[in-house]
Design a protein around this motif. Sequence first.
Motif, PDB file in Angstrom:
ATOM      1  N   GLU A 444     -38.509 -22.369   9.309  1.00 27.36           N
ATOM      2  CA  GLU A 444     -37.650 -23.471   9.753  1.00 27.36           C
ATOM      3  C   GLU A 444     -37.172 -24.316   8.576  1.00 27.36           C
ATOM      4  O   GLU A 444     -36.042 -24.792   8.556  1.00 27.36           O
ATOM      5  CB  GLU A 444     -38.424 -24.333  10.759  1.00 27.36           C
ATOM      6  CG  GLU A 444     -37.609 -25.466  11.379  1.00 27.36           C
ATOM      7  CD  GLU A 444     -37.630 -26.721  10.538  1.00 27.36           C
ATOM      8  OE1 GLU A 444     -36.659 -27.502  10.605  1.00 27.36           O
ATOM      9  OE2 GLU A 444     -38.612 -26.909   9.781  1.00 27.36           O
ATOM     10  N   SER A 445     -38.035 -24.514   7.582  1.00 32.58           N
ATOM     11  CA  SER A 445     -37.667 -25.353   6.446  1.00 32.58           C
ATOM     12  C   SER A 445     -36.732 -24.652   5.463  1.00 32.58           C
ATOM     13  O   SER A 445     -36.026 -25.331   4.710  1.00 32.58           O
ATOM     14  CB  SER A 445     -38.933 -25.804   5.699  1.00 32.58           C
ATOM     15  OG  SER A 445     -39.620 -24.680   5.170  1.00 32.58           O
ATOM     16  N   SER A 450     -27.969 -21.684  11.840  1.00 27.37           N
ATOM     17  CA  SER A 450     -27.476 -20.441  12.431  1.00 27.37           C
ATOM     18  C   SER A 450     -28.547 -19.360  12.416  1.00 27.37           C
ATOM     19  O   SER A 450     -28.755 -18.653  13.416  1.00 27.37           O
ATOM     20  CB  SER A 450     -26.221 -19.967  11.672  1.00 27.37           C
ATOM     21  OG  SER A 450     -25.792 -18.722  12.159  1.00 27.37           O
ATOM     22  N   ALA A 451     -29.244 -19.224  11.286  1.00 27.09           N
ATOM     23  CA  ALA A 451     -30.292 -18.207  11.198  1.00 27.09           C
ATOM     24  C   ALA A 451     -31.464 -18.535  12.121  1.00 27.09           C
ATOM     25  O   ALA A 451     -32.075 -17.629  12.704  1.00 27.09           O
ATOM     26  CB  ALA A 451     -30.778 -18.088   9.760  1.00 27.09           C
ATOM     27  N   ILE A 452     -31.768 -19.819  12.286  1.00 26.79           N
ATOM     28  CA  ILE A 452     -32.857 -20.212  13.181  1.00 26.79           C
ATOM     29  C   ILE A 452     -32.543 -19.794  14.613  1.00 26.79           C
ATOM     30  O   ILE A 452     -33.399 -19.248  15.333  1.00 26.79           O
ATOM     31  CB  ILE A 452     -33.087 -21.733  13.100  1.00 26.79           C
ATOM     32  CG1 ILE A 452     -33.730 -22.106  11.761  1.00 26.79           C
ATOM     33  CG2 ILE A 452     -33.963 -22.214  14.252  1.00 26.79           C
ATOM     34  CD1 ILE A 452     -35.127 -21.600  11.579  1.00 26.79           C
ATOM     35  N   GLU A 458     -34.119 -16.469  19.169  1.00 30.73           N
ATOM     36  CA  GLU A 458     -33.762 -15.433  20.154  1.00 30.73           C
ATOM     37  C   GLU A 458     -34.836 -14.357  20.266  1.00 30.73           C
ATOM     38  O   GLU A 458     -35.287 -14.046  21.372  1.00 30.73           O
ATOM     39  CB  GLU A 458     -32.403 -14.821  19.787  1.00 30.73           C
ATOM     40  CG  GLU A 458     -31.219 -15.742  20.008  1.00 30.73           C
ATOM     41  CD  GLU A 458     -30.942 -15.976  21.481  1.00 30.73           C
ATOM     42  OE1 GLU A 458     -31.459 -15.199  22.311  1.00 30.73           O
ATOM     43  OE2 GLU A 458     -30.238 -16.935  21.807  1.00 30.73           O
ATOM     44  N   PRO A 459     -35.285 -13.753  19.157  1.00 30.74           N
ATOM     45  CA  PRO A 459     -36.322 -12.713  19.319  1.00 30.74           C
ATOM     46  C   PRO A 459     -37.693 -13.261  19.703  1.00 30.74           C
ATOM     47  O   PRO A 459     -38.479 -12.559  20.350  1.00 30.74           O
ATOM     48  CB  PRO A 459     -36.357 -12.033  17.953  1.00 30.74           C
ATOM     49  CG  PRO A 459     -35.818 -13.027  16.996  1.00 30.74           C
ATOM     50  CD  PRO A 459     -34.813 -13.820  17.745  1.00 30.74           C
ATOM     51  N   LEU A 482     -38.860 -25.838  15.845  1.00 34.62           N
ATOM     52  CA  LEU A 482     -37.498 -25.310  15.861  1.00 34.62           C
ATOM     53  C   LEU A 482     -36.553 -26.153  16.690  1.00 34.62           C
ATOM     54  O   LEU A 482     -35.329 -26.006  16.581  1.00 34.62           O
ATOM     55  CB  LEU A 482     -37.499 -23.873  16.409  1.00 34.62           C
ATOM     56  CG  LEU A 482     -38.368 -22.840  15.689  1.00 34.62           C
ATOM     57  CD1 LEU A 482     -38.221 -21.486  16.363  1.00 34.62           C
ATOM     58  CD2 LEU A 482     -38.009 -22.739  14.216  1.00 34.62           C
ATOM     59  N   VAL A 483     -37.097 -27.026  17.563  1.00 29.29           N
ATOM     60  CA  VAL A 483     -36.269 -27.741  18.541  1.00 29.29           C
ATOM     61  C   VAL A 483     -35.141 -28.532  17.897  1.00 29.29           C
ATOM     62  O   VAL A 483     -34.004 -28.492  18.378  1.00 29.29           O
ATOM     63  CB  VAL A 483     -37.160 -28.643  19.415  1.00 29.29           C
ATOM     64  CG1 VAL A 483     -36.317 -29.552  20.303  1.00 29.29           C
ATOM     65  CG2 VAL A 483     -38.084 -27.790  20.274  1.00 29.29           C
TER      66      VAL A 483
END
Length: 820
Positions: A444-445, A450-452, A458-459, A482-483
């Motif tokens: 996350e950091s 977009s990648a998050i 998603e996976p 991640l929120v």
Amino acid sequence: MTSWLGSLWGGSGASSLPYNIQSDPLAPSTKHGSHGWARHHATQKTGGGEATAFQANKAELSKAPLRRSTSLADARYADTSQTQLIPALHHFHRIKRLIHPRILRAHATLDTDYPDEKTKPAPGLDALDKTATTGMMIIITEQATPLDDWLENLNPHTSAANAAAVSWGIHNIIEALVFLHQQAKLAHGMVCPDAIFVTPAGDFKLGGFDLVTPIGIEDGGGGPTPHFRKYEGLVCPPDYRSPERVSQRYDILQSASPVHSVDCYSLAVLIEYIYSHPNAGTSGQVPPPLKKALLRMKNDSPKLRPRLAPLLRCPVFDNPYVKAEMFLDEVMSKPVEEKIMFLQSLPDMLNRGVLNENVAIHKILPLLVMGLRATAGNEAAMTQDVNRRETLAIVPLLFQIAESYLAKTPELFQRHITPLVPILFAINDRGVRGAVLQKISLLESQLDKSAINSSVFEPMCSGFTDSSGPLRELTLKSTICLVPKLTHANLEKLVRYLVRLQSDPEASIRTNTVIFIGKIAPNLTDMSRQKLILPAFMRSMKDPFTPCRLSALRAVTSCKEYFSQKDVAEKVLPAVVPHTLDGANDVRTEAFKVVDALLVGLREESKKMARDEADRISAATCGMGQSGSGEIPEAPTSGSYLSGFSSWMATSAEPSDSGAAKTSANGPSIPAAAPKPGPAAPKFSSLSLSDAQIGGASTGGGGWDDDDILGGSPGKSAGDGWDDDEHIDTGLVAKKTDDDFFGAFDSKPTIPGGGKSGSLGASRLSSPKRTGMSLKTGSSLTSKAAPKMQSLGMKLKKGPKPAVKKLPASDLMDDGWDDF
């Protein structure tokens, strides 16, 4: 240097190189020990990998004379007819043909005079003097730095680590020379600091192939090649030349000297030079196990110099650093079980500092990435238990390196770790998924929004519905970080998973779910909060699991700002109050805290509603007062009301000698109240209300007189004024009815004994007197009618003060007034 770089990259042959070379050199071609080669930083065009570019201008080389070094600090020019061009061409041809892990690897080479060697080949080693001298020579090698620069950059405070790194570097040079002597049957001829380069991983690489030659063969000259005989005295520093080379006795080298004899002597001098550096970690001394070996290596007789391969068994190389490095070099050929055991031991080595940061980033990390792509990307390979265990050993080590070293350089993280994220989440293994979820905060950091959303969230959503309870719970805990970066659509998707998890059979998951909801409430939209948090809290407060109910109550407190006061009163409190009698003491205690916290807001809301209601009434009243006229009338003072009231009393109240009933102005007579037994009632001195002139403004008539305000006449005491604590005893007031309120003022109470005006002085009026506002005492009630009350807004005209008529004591008893 930049001028010829522009023409170089504009040429047809240079475009074939898959590397971009920076124009500014890291070291110029004129630097001591460069031998005419400028060193530049280069990057791969496609993958972005780093490399080193060595470039030389043949026109400049053909004009630069060779210099013979008498020492490392001094140099003098030799024969000006012998230039740097031929040795540079010799190195250019040799380096691209010698391939070994300990030899500086050439990724690409280019001679702009011969861009296509298939159609126009360059002259060989036996015809270097026929080479064209108008173009450029470029050698792209692995990233490397000269030995002297590497020694200077060592941390002087890490002596033990530096000594281990130096021992590994010397081990590398010995291996490179053993390869040349045993496999290639060649002597290097220029083993010195100028020919040693160090990679970012700490590996020493052998370069500088200006004098490479066979030894002990028929070459037409009775020894080494003519090129070696001609240039070795000018190229190689004299300190590193063996005695037979200094005396130019090349016949000894040809007839009776082994191939390693030349380099053996030079290596001994090089080892002494390295350990003499203050950053080598040995206080400038050669390690004792090497001292005896170096004496043998520097023997004056070439035949007595030992071979170099047995030197690898020296105890100085028997340390954990060298052993780990050797295993890393051979890890791909090791059995899988040994590989797994070694990978599992690497985290501890990194934590203890056995292996440094450079080794972790530039050597261990590429091996991990390569192994992960080979096994994790193949579903069939993951079905085998040995591959699965290898992947489980790789993933924790991968994230340890990423967290400890790559997080400081986002470019390296993006290059090495980001492409692996989809591969890691695609692995259908709970152990691997758990290892990845434990390091989700690191992703996350380092990853962008977009990648998050695409590569991580998603996976990982599949973990919410996994049949394994621990994996569901770990997925829930990992998602919290991640929120803030999730899109609106993914937040709505997450809300649906949370609603499902509130009915999870695992009590710990239900508890963590309500805690999760309380923490993400600020990130939700208003609509999502209305749909989720209050129903979720109410559902959790009914959970049979005590920690779940307790967590729900605490979540209510943390999210109280998102509830309207109407919802608090109608929904939240009715759900919380029953828990004040919960079976668990912690729940009861928390429930009372929640109720107290919510009541504070309700009280504030109630006060606000009261203020709003008062403001509405005040606004309506002002509107009614302004509807009749355009001006707002002046508010009457209390004196105006009292003035009109005293006028009315003066005309309606008639003094009487008896204590009988008085006739009210507004109704039938009311008998005086019978006195009650007990202490004497307070007595008041008679006072004419008309004489007091109560009412009216100070500027007009009818108000307080100046003498009254200042305390009365000079002969009177100021202590006769009104007192804050003075009041009329209720027992002396006549009973009044609702129909005739003012009738009580007409009735006269009967005072037994006919008390005098001074009888109250020491009984009731003991509190401090108010000065400046006292009424005149001793005056009697006049029979004259008081002035009539004037209408509001009209000023009373001040008239002459009427004479005060004193009444006898009998009248003072019957007038109903007593002394003040």
